[in-house]
Design a protein around this motif. Structure first.
Motif, PDB file in Angstrom:
ATOM      1  N   ARG A  15       0.818  -1.207   0.000  1.00 11.82           N
ATOM      2  CA  ARG A  15       0.000   0.000   0.000  1.00 11.82           C
ATOM      3  C   ARG A  15       0.860   1.269   0.000  1.00 11.82           C
ATOM      4  NH1 ARG A  15      -5.530  -1.076   3.464  1.00 11.82           N
ATOM      5  NH2 ARG A  15      -5.943  -3.157   2.610  1.00 11.82           N
ATOM      6  N   LEU A  16       1.978   1.205   0.706  1.00 14.00           N
ATOM      7  CA  LEU A  16       2.883   2.356   0.701  1.00 14.00           C
ATOM      8  C   LEU A  16       3.422   2.626  -0.703  1.00 14.00           C
ATOM      9  CD1 LEU A  16       4.921   1.699   3.982  1.00 14.00           C
ATOM     10  CD2 LEU A  16       3.383   3.632   3.571  1.00 14.00           C
ATOM     11  N   ALA A  17       3.625   1.580  -1.465  1.00 15.11           N
ATOM     12  CA  ALA A  17       4.163   1.732  -2.816  1.00 15.11           C
ATOM     13  C   ALA A  17       3.098   2.089  -3.842  1.00 15.11           C
ATOM     14  CB  ALA A  17       4.860   0.435  -3.249  1.00 15.11           C
ATOM     15  N   ASP A  18       1.829   2.077  -3.443  1.00 18.30           N
ATOM     16  CA  ASP A  18       0.731   2.355  -4.361  1.00 18.30           C
ATOM     17  C   ASP A  18       0.314   3.816  -4.234  1.00 18.30           C
ATOM     18  OD1 ASP A  18      -1.554   2.512  -5.850  1.00 18.30           O
ATOM     19  OD2 ASP A  18      -2.591   0.834  -4.861  1.00 18.30           O
ATOM     20  N   PRO A  19       0.611   4.651  -5.240  1.00 17.45           N
ATOM     21  CA  PRO A  19       0.290   6.080  -5.129  1.00 17.45           C
ATOM     22  C   PRO A  19      -1.203   6.370  -5.077  1.00 17.45           C
ATOM     23  CG  PRO A  19       1.052   5.542  -7.354  1.00 17.45           C
ATOM     24  CD  PRO A  19       1.275   4.328  -6.513  1.00 17.45           C
ATOM     25  N   SER A  20      -2.007   5.407  -5.453  1.00 23.52           N
ATOM     26  CA  SER A  20      -3.451   5.638  -5.399  1.00 23.52           C
ATOM     27  C   SER A  20      -3.990   5.539  -3.976  1.00 23.52           C
ATOM     28  CB  SER A  20      -4.184   4.625  -6.292  1.00 23.52           C
ATOM     29  OG  SER A  20      -4.053   3.310  -5.770  1.00 23.52           O
ATOM     30  N   VAL A  21      -3.203   4.989  -3.052  1.00 22.71           N
ATOM     31  CA  VAL A  21      -3.603   4.921  -1.641  1.00 22.71           C
ATOM     32  C   VAL A  21      -3.157   6.214  -0.981  1.00 22.71           C
ATOM     33  CG1 VAL A  21      -3.384   3.679   0.531  1.00 22.71           C
ATOM     34  CG2 VAL A  21      -3.356   2.421  -1.639  1.00 22.71           C
ATOM     35  N   SER A  22      -4.070   6.976  -0.453  1.00 20.26           N
ATOM     36  CA  SER A  22      -3.751   8.300   0.088  1.00 20.26           C
ATOM     37  C   SER A  22      -3.044   8.196   1.437  1.00 20.26           C
ATOM     38  CB  SER A  22      -5.023   9.129   0.252  1.00 20.26           C
ATOM     39  OG  SER A  22      -5.836   8.586   1.286  1.00 20.26           O
ATOM     40  N   ILE A  73      10.194   6.865   2.047  1.00 19.66           N
ATOM     41  CA  ILE A  73       8.996   6.366   1.377  1.00 19.66           C
ATOM     42  C   ILE A  73       8.048   7.519   1.051  1.00 19.66           C
ATOM     43  CG2 ILE A  73       6.922   4.949   1.671  1.00 19.66           C
ATOM     44  CD1 ILE A  73       8.647   3.058   3.410  1.00 19.66           C
ATOM     45  N   ALA A  74       7.876   8.413   2.024  1.00 17.35           N
ATOM     46  CA  ALA A  74       6.990   9.562   1.794  1.00 17.35           C
ATOM     47  C   ALA A  74       7.498  10.415   0.643  1.00 17.35           C
ATOM     48  CB  ALA A  74       6.879  10.390   3.075  1.00 17.35           C
ATOM     49  N   ARG A  75       8.818  10.593   0.563  1.00 14.28           N
ATOM     50  CA  ARG A  75       9.383  11.396  -0.533  1.00 14.28           C
ATOM     51  C   ARG A  75       9.152  10.710  -1.873  1.00 14.28           C
ATOM     52  NH1 ARG A  75      15.570  13.676  -0.920  1.00 14.28           N
ATOM     53  NH2 ARG A  75      14.825  14.934   0.847  1.00 14.28           N
ATOM     54  N   LEU A  76       9.376   9.396  -1.931  1.00 14.87           N
ATOM     55  CA  LEU A  76       9.169   8.665  -3.180  1.00 14.87           C
ATOM     56  C   LEU A  76       7.723   8.768  -3.647  1.00 14.87           C
ATOM     57  CD1 LEU A  76      11.258   5.373  -2.859  1.00 14.87           C
ATOM     58  CD2 LEU A  76      11.742   7.386  -4.251  1.00 14.87           C
ATOM     59  N   ARG A  77       6.793   8.655  -2.711  1.00 17.16           N
ATOM     60  CA  ARG A  77       5.379   8.758  -3.075  1.00 17.16           C
ATOM     61  C   ARG A  77       5.087  10.143  -3.676  1.00 17.16           C
ATOM     62  NH1 ARG A  77       1.437   5.565  -1.014  1.00 17.16           N
ATOM     63  NH2 ARG A  77       0.124   7.372  -0.559  1.00 17.16           N
ATOM     64  N   ARG A  78       5.693  11.144  -3.107  1.00 17.20           N
ATOM     65  CA  ARG A  78       5.471  12.500  -3.634  1.00 17.20           C
ATOM     66  C   ARG A  78       6.117  12.671  -5.008  1.00 17.20           C
ATOM     67  NH1 ARG A  78       6.074  16.648   1.569  1.00 17.20           N
ATOM     68  NH2 ARG A  78       4.014  16.214   2.458  1.00 17.20           N
ATOM     69  N   HIS A  79       7.270  12.062  -5.212  1.00 16.82           N
ATOM     70  CA  HIS A  79       7.923  12.153  -6.518  1.00 16.82           C
ATOM     71  C   HIS A  79       7.089  11.467  -7.598  1.00 16.82           C
ATOM     72  CE1 HIS A  79      12.251  13.004  -4.897  1.00 16.82           C
ATOM     73  NE2 HIS A  79      11.371  13.906  -4.551  1.00 16.82           N
ATOM     74  N   VAL A  80       6.486  10.350  -7.249  1.00 18.65           N
ATOM     75  CA  VAL A  80       5.593   9.668  -8.198  1.00 18.65           C
ATOM     76  C   VAL A  80       4.425  10.579  -8.550  1.00 18.65           C
ATOM     77  CG1 VAL A  80       3.991   7.751  -8.482  1.00 18.65           C
ATOM     78  CG2 VAL A  80       6.255   7.345  -7.481  1.00 18.65           C
ATOM     79  N   ALA A  81       3.852  11.228  -7.542  1.00 19.91           N
ATOM     80  CA  ALA A  81       2.723  12.128  -7.781  1.00 19.91           C
ATOM     81  C   ALA A  81       3.144  13.324  -8.632  1.00 19.91           C
ATOM     82  CB  ALA A  81       2.149  12.607  -6.445  1.00 19.91           C
ATOM     83  N   PHE A  82       4.339  13.852  -8.382  1.00 19.44           N
ATOM     84  CA  PHE A  82       4.847  14.984  -9.172  1.00 19.44           C
ATOM     85  C   PHE A  82       5.002  14.586 -10.644  1.00 19.44           C
ATOM     86  CE2 PHE A  82       8.549  17.008 -11.128  1.00 19.44           C
ATOM     87  CZ  PHE A  82       8.213  18.355 -11.055  1.00 19.44           C
ATOM     88  N   ASN A  83       5.639  13.447 -10.872  1.00 19.96           N
ATOM     89  CA  ASN A  83       5.858  12.992 -12.254  1.00 19.96           C
ATOM     90  C   ASN A  83       4.546  12.737 -12.977  1.00 19.96           C
ATOM     91  OD1 ASN A  83       8.660  13.104 -12.014  1.00 19.96           O
ATOM     92  ND2 ASN A  83       8.791  11.013 -11.222  1.00 19.96           N
ATOM     93  N   ALA A  84       3.583  12.216 -12.242  1.00 17.46           N
ATOM     94  CA  ALA A  84       2.283  11.957 -12.860  1.00 17.46           C
ATOM     95  C   ALA A  84       1.604  13.271 -13.260  1.00 17.46           C
ATOM     96  CB  ALA A  84       1.397  11.174 -11.893  1.00 17.46           C
ATOM     97  N   ARG A  85       1.724  14.287 -12.391  1.00 20.41           N
ATOM     98  CA  ARG A  85       1.042  15.548 -12.685  1.00 20.41           C
ATOM     99  C   ARG A  85       1.679  16.264 -13.877  1.00 20.41           C
ATOM    100  NH1 ARG A  85      -2.551  18.977 -10.394  1.00 20.41           N
ATOM    101  NH2 ARG A  85      -2.739  17.722  -8.506  1.00 20.41           N
TER     102      ARG A  85
END
Length: 636
Positions: A15-22, A73-85
């Motif tokens: 779940r931590l690795a899944d960006p769709s989980v808030s 982990i929190a930083r990686l999740r944010r980087h995924v969200a940034f790249n997606a946007r």
């Protein structure tokens, strides 16, 4: 997932690795260990009610590894969200880089400022709970991130650890005293901690501005924290017998106010720094603990950031629309190589933006004086005009509106008019840089304020300018203005004047042929010839300084004056063929702007290049200005 709602470590990792989980969904799997947490550095534990941890050594190790990597982990999740946007193609807003502490990243348990801003903006997050100002500046990850993302705005959050003294607040408090005000319970060392923090802020802002001159930086001061028997405020205060909750709250407010005041001061002297005052934003019921707001409180802070981002983005769009027109009509005018003996100078176009503080400078150089005033003595020198021209070029290149007054133009009337004009025009955050190269003189002390019974002077073309006069001019500058004085003359150790100067080390006076000093016999003849003028001047100064002294007691001098002089009061400065010895050493240390340390280090480096008989002085009067202290020399 088991029917009781408890998940395994493997499922949590997934779940931590899944960006769709808030983050809000993930928060239920963590608790905060308040005892082990540091200020602005929350320590997470797994919630045993929602996460199944095998009761084995391997299970303990796996859970510890997961928790230790929470920031990562929190930083990686944010980087995924940034790249997606930015990759989706429909985003047309500004690119932001964020660097900060737990107000910008409180992993999983709270929806912090950046979590809120990421709902609308593309934010490349470098934030880490527990990160310190010194570490952020030392690693400078934001520099590469700004370059690689093309960001137009840097969001910055830091200094919270410094406000609470890194968890050692009790060391900066006095024991409870019912006769003391809330502010009086804070030791002077607390201000030192804050000044060091603002010094780092100042260096960081300059570092970013030098490489990315069009980038905006948005920072914030913290809101009024509320002591709640926690380890960062309440308990350290209680250890000093400060147990009254109202007094604790009042002391905390003073702490926060002092930090905010320093950030506001930094903003006034930084062209592209935008400080957000968060005081009064988060009400009492919206604090998660002593230092962190709740989700609702963070959202209110985020709204202030969003408003500033929108303002700056709109400004950038306006600039973009005008860009082509501006390029087509750019002026082809050129500027001269350097100053003449006339009052000159407009700043370099590229060195100074229309926003931010103003730099005004005056450069005085006299290779001779008027024999009519100085009893037949012309006081020939070799290099004072060269000194003035070199200081002019440094100032002009850095964006100052520079003026040079050379020899016959360097009269009392012209010099004092320029100083008064600067005092009238400059406002908080601006800087006035004045350099003098010429003879230094001494006159009888008319008002009894000198231990050695003499006043130090600058020998201007048609008369001497007394140190007492200079003090009265400094008193005319507005609060928050910085005044930098460089004096390459004899007896210049305290030429800026101080109402209550401290003692100076006893240093031998060495007289040499190339000294920039008016000979004692010439000084005596000049005084006798112009006795009425100097006696009247002394009398007027006596009355004027009495008013200034009264003001200094009731309302201290408002601007911050810093003097670096060529020698002490009882020494002489040496002339030379190309520059005076002090100016030559200064130019060598400056090294075309490569010197990147503060004024204290600048003064020390200059001193190492001078002979033992010439010891440059570093002298300050007026209110302390930690931003001024931390800046590189001549910074606007």
């Amino acid at each position: 997932m088991p029917s009781n709602g408890v998940i395994t470590l493997e499922e949590l990792n997934r779940r931590l690795a899944d960006p769709s989980v808030s983050d809000e969904e993930l928060s239920r799997y963590f608790n905060v260990d308040q005892e082990r947490s540091g200020p602005f550095s929350p320590v997470l534990t797994l919630n045993s009610n929602t996460v199944s941890i095998p009761p084995t050594a391997e299970g303990t190790a796996r859970s510890a590894a997961l928790l230790n990597s929470a920031n990562f982990i929190a930083r990686l999740r944010r980087h995924v969200a940034f790249n997606a946007r930015v990759g989706e193609g429909s985003y047309h807003g500004p690119i932001l880089v964020s660097e900060g502490d737990s107000w910008f990243q409180y992993p999983f348990k709270l929806t912090d400022v950046i979590d809120d801003l990421m709902q609308k903006y593309a934010v490349f997050s470098l934030d880490a709970a527990g990160d310190t100002l010194s570490n952020m500046f030392r690693e400078a990850e934001y520099m590469e991130a700004i370059a690689s993302t093309g960001a137009s705005i840097l969001l910055f959050s830091g200094g919270g650890n410094d406000i609470v003294a890194g968890g050692n607040l009790s060391a900066h408090l006095f024991d409870f005293d019912p006769a003391k005000s809330p502010a009086a319970h804070l030791r002077p060392s607390f201000n030192v901690v804050l000044d060091e923090a603002i010094g780092i802020y100042s260096k960081l802002v300059r570092q970013v501005a030098q490489k990315f001159p069009s980038l905006h930086i948005i920072c914030h001061g913290y809101d009024y924290t509320i002591p709640a028997n926690g380890p960062w405020l309440g308990k350290p205060m209680a250890s000093r017998d400060i147990t009254d909750l109202a007094l604790q709250k009042a002391i905390a407010q003073v702490m926060v106010d002092r930090f905010n005041e320093r950030l506001s001061l930094l903003q006034s002297s930084s062209a592209r720094l935008h400080y957000i005052d968060c005081r009064g934003t988060v009400p009492a019921g919206e604090w998660y603990d002593e230092l962190h707001p709740t989700n609702v409180g963070y959202r209110k802070v985020a709204n202030k950031f969003a408003a500033k981002v929108e303002e700056l983005s709109q400004r950038a769009r306006t600039v973009d629309r005008r860009a082509n027109k501006a390029r087509a009509t750019v002026s082809k005018e050129t500027s001269s190589r350097g100053p003449t003996s006339q009052a000159l100078g407009t700043a370099s176009r590229s060195a100074k933006t229309k926003e931010g503080p103003t730099g005004r400078s005056l450069h005085i150089g006299l290779n001779a004086v008027d024999p009519a005033h100085y009893a037949g003595w012309s006081g020939p020198l070799n290099a004072c005009e060269f000194d003035s021209q070199d200081m002019y070029e440094i100032a002009d290149g850095l964006g100052y509106v520079a003026t040079a007054l050379l020899t016959a133009k360097a009269t009392r009337e012209n010099v004092t008019a320029e100083i008064e004009r600067a005092a009238q025009d400059l406002v908080a955050g601006d800087i006035f840089f004045i350099s003098y190269s010429g003879h230094g003189g001494q006159l009888p002390d008319f008002n009894g304020d000198e231990d050695d019974a003499v006043d130090e002077t600058w020998c201007l073309y048609n008369g001497q300018l007394v140190d007492d006069e200079l003090y009265t001019y400094w008193s005319k500058f507005k609060p928050g203005v910085r005044v930098l004085v460089l004096s390459d003359s004899c007896h210049s150790g305290t030429i800026t004047k101080n109402i209550a100067p401290g003692g100076l080390a006893e240093l031998a006076v060495v007289w040499v042929p190339l000294a920039r000093a008016m000979p004692s016999d010439v000084a005596a003849r000049t005084f006798r010839q112009n006795r009425d003028f100097y006696s009247a001047l002394g009398s007027s100064l006596d009355k004027l300084e009495a008013r200034v002294v009264s003001r200094a007691i009731d309302t201290p001098i408002s601007c911050s004056v810093r003097l670096i002089s060529g020698c002490q009061d009882n020494q002489v400065s040496l002339d030379g063929p190309g520059n005076g010895a002090f100016t030559a050493a200064l130019i060598n240390v400056w090294d075309h702007g490569r010197f990147n340390r503060d004024y204290k280090a600048f003064h020390a480096a200059i001193g190492r290049k001078l002979p033992d008989t010439q010891s440059p002085n570093l002298w300050s009067i007026g209110p302390s200005n930690p931003v001024f202290d931390a800046q590189t020399p001549f910074a606007i």
